[in-house]
Scaffold this active site. Structure first.
Site, short mmCIF file in Angstrom:
data_model
loop_
_atom_site.label_atom_id
_atom_site.label_comp_id
_atom_site.label_asym_id
_atom_site.label_seq_id
_atom_site.Cartn_x
_atom_site.Cartn_y
_atom_site.Cartn_z
N ASP A 88 0.83 -1.21 0.00
CA ASP A 88 0.00 0.00 0.00
C ASP A 88 0.87 1.26 0.00
OD1 ASP A 88 -1.84 2.10 0.71
OD2 ASP A 88 -3.18 0.58 1.53
N THR A 104 -7.42 3.64 -0.98
CA THR A 104 -7.10 2.22 -0.83
C THR A 104 -8.15 1.26 -1.37
OG1 THR A 104 -5.69 2.69 1.06
CG2 THR A 104 -6.50 0.44 0.85
N ASN A 162 -13.27 4.53 0.72
CA ASN A 162 -12.88 3.64 1.81
C ASN A 162 -13.99 3.47 2.83
OD1 ASN A 162 -10.29 3.19 0.85
ND2 ASN A 162 -9.34 4.75 2.15
N ASP A 211 2.46 2.88 3.17
CA ASP A 211 1.41 3.89 3.28
C ASP A 211 1.40 4.55 4.67
OD1 ASP A 211 -1.21 5.05 2.11
OD2 ASP A 211 -1.89 4.19 4.01
N HIS A 235 2.02 8.56 5.41
CA HIS A 235 1.04 9.48 6.01
C HIS A 235 1.63 10.19 7.23
CE1 HIS A 235 -2.60 8.81 3.74
NE2 HIS A 235 -2.55 7.49 3.92
N ASP A 274 -1.64 0.47 -4.72
CA ASP A 274 -2.92 1.11 -5.02
C ASP A 274 -2.79 2.57 -5.43
OD1 ASP A 274 -1.97 1.59 -2.49
OD2 ASP A 274 -3.90 1.42 -1.48
N HIS A 275 -1.74 3.23 -4.95
CA HIS A 275 -1.56 4.66 -5.20
C HIS A 275 -0.17 5.04 -4.70
CE1 HIS A 275 -2.14 5.02 -0.89
NE2 HIS A 275 -3.31 4.41 -1.00
N HIS A 327 -2.73 10.96 -0.03
CA HIS A 327 -3.09 10.54 -1.39
C HIS A 327 -4.58 10.80 -1.57
CE1 HIS A 327 -4.83 6.86 0.39
NE2 HIS A 327 -3.75 6.87 1.17
#
Length: 483
Positions: A39, A75, A96, A199, A203, A246-247, A354
């Site tokens: 992720d 996600t 999400n 991820d 963050h 995913d990103h 994101h």
């Protein structure tokens, strides 16, 4: 005499016709596939970190420059695109969070995983498609694993507990061992495996920090452990591994550096004009105005901040494929990279985020693939993640559901770009085989015709000789009996 000659000719030309005469070749093991998501692994995260295992994987397989996720770049929606090959507006997992605009309820990421009606709304993940066509499938922690689809689930699955440490490296190794056991002991054909990092650190600390670089090293170690585990299990010869995300992740501006986007401070806008909203969850948001208030709300927000994009659902840019679904609220908002959308007050503390426009380079994930189906040491250009689904179906040899992807976008990565399926016969081989078959058939026809002609001539000569001898005997007999 003719039949034995023809059979001999057929036996001699059988190899050209592609017919095995005596020995049958052993059937190759069925190819398996592991889909892995790390992720938030941005496309360029390996550029400022030493990643020997990811580098080795690229040398042994395929590396893409980057891949483009669907919008909205968060996600659950992006992962369901990987599983279905559908853009978000078509598979319907638009956020999400599960929400209900009538009751005003919202559910966070984890409880939403168990909300069947959020996931099961007409689209089938690859687990179900594979199982319906005779394969065995499993999933570990992948978004969507906890839900059922038309009453069916992945036959082997594991859902993480509510308060799970997604960054624990010991857990990562255990999960890898579990999945390799599923392939080896339970003979699964397809498994999806999810890791919640990098991820989390992206963050919390931001994408350009020592903490993120340390997590990328952990990802690299996991990739090495994964490949070694496959080797120990004897799976390497028929296990294909696709690793993506995913990103990506973008660094946020500090409040002192920018004019923040705070909706409550925009002149002419009021939350009293809304029936429901999804804001304060990053750089994107959606609004449901009260009856008759759509144009008022839209007019107040449009152009109110230089870094805020405001669209009516039906006017969303076509390239974003985020309008044609009733779950999408009538007004869609998103911010430029580095900005957040705040409701009443700035409440978000993340240093990385994101959810931005999927054409933003910070939102692009990475892609690696290795295994018997893939070419070696090949770097390819970018493509959309929606195209990974038809690629996976092709490798597994299953018929895909209706999807938005195209196999032509990824087929050049395969060992033979012209194979109908891995392990099949390439166009060149089929052409040579077909040509050999035609030549062989013509040879049989020619030899048979020559044999028939020779046999006919021999019969004619035999009859001719017989007639000659018979006539001579009668003449001599007549002479000897005549006085």
């Amino acid at each position: 005499m003719l039949l034995p000659v023809a059979l001999l000719c057929l036996a001699l030309t059988a190899p050209a016709l592609g017919v095995p005469v005596a020995v049958e070749r052993p059937q190759k093991p069925r190819q398996k596939l592991l889909l892995v998501s790390f992720d938030g692994f941005r496309w360029d995260y390996d550029r400022d970190v030493d990643t020997p295992h990811l580098d080795a994987m690229a040398k042994d397989g395929v590396k893409a420059q980057y891949v483009t996720p669907p919008y909205l770049t968060i996600t659950s929606p992006s992962h369901f695109t990987l599983l279905t090959g559908l853009y978000i507006e078509n598979h319907g997992v638009i956020h999400n969070m599960w929400f209900n605009t009538t009751s005003m309820e919202k559910k966070a990421y984890y409880p939403t995983q168990f909300q069947n009606d959020w996931w099961d709304n007409g689209s089938l993940p690859i687990w179900i498609t594979a199982q319906r066509q005779g394969l065995k499938a499993g999933s570990l922690h992948f978004p969507g694993t906890a839900a059922s689809y038309q009453g069916e689930v992945a036959m082997v699955r594991e859902v993480e507990p509510r308060f799970y440490n997604y960054g624990n490296e010991t857990y990562w190794q255990r999960n890898i061992d579990t999945v390799m056991g599923w392939f080896g002991d339970q003979d699964l054909d397809f498994v999806s495996l999810y890791f919640g990092e990098p991820d989390g650190v992206g963050h919390k600390f931001g994408p350009d920090t020592p903490q993120r670089r340390a997590m990328v090293r952990q990802v690299d170690r996991a990739v090495g452990y994964m490949r070694a585990a496959a080797e120990r299990r004897g799976l390497s010869g028929h296990l294909n591994v696709v690793i993506t995300a995913d990103h990506g992740m973008s660094a946020l501006f500090r409040a002192s550096e920018i004019k923040q986007i705070v909706l409550s401070k925009i002149p002419g806008f009021s939350f009293k004009d809304l029936s429901f909203h999804l804001v304060d969850y990053g750089p994107s948001g959606m609004l449901l105005p009260k009856p008759g208030m759509l144009d008022k709300v839209y007019g107040a927000l449009k152009g109110a901040h230089p870094h805020l994009h405001v669209y009516k659902r039906e006017e969303m840019p076509a390239r974003m494929r985020f309008s044609n679904n009733g779950r999408i609220l009538p007004i869609v908002l998103w911010a430029d990279a580095g900005y957040l959308i705040n409701g009443y007050l700035p409440v978000q503390t993340n240093k990385g985020e994101h959810g931005f426009d999927n054409h933003n380079m910070d939102m692009k994930p990475f892609f690696r693939a290795v295994g018997p189906a893939f070419r070696r040491n090949l770097e390819v250009g970018p493509f959309e993640t929606v195209n990974i689904y038809p690629l996976m179906c092709h490798i597994l040899g299953i018929r895909p559901e209706v999807n938005d992807g195209h196999l032509n976008a990824t087929k050049h990565m395969l060992v033979s770009a012209s194979e109908d399926k891995p392990g099949g016969m390439s166009t060149v081989k089929m052409a040579f085989t077909g040509l050999a078959a035609v030549v062989g058939l013509l040879a049989v026809v020619f030899i048979v015709r020559v044999s028939v002609h020779v046999h006919k001539r021999r019969n004619e000569d035999r009859v001719s000789n017989s007639s000659t001898h018979s006539d001579g005997f009668d003449e001599e007999t007549a002479k000897s009996t005549s006085f």
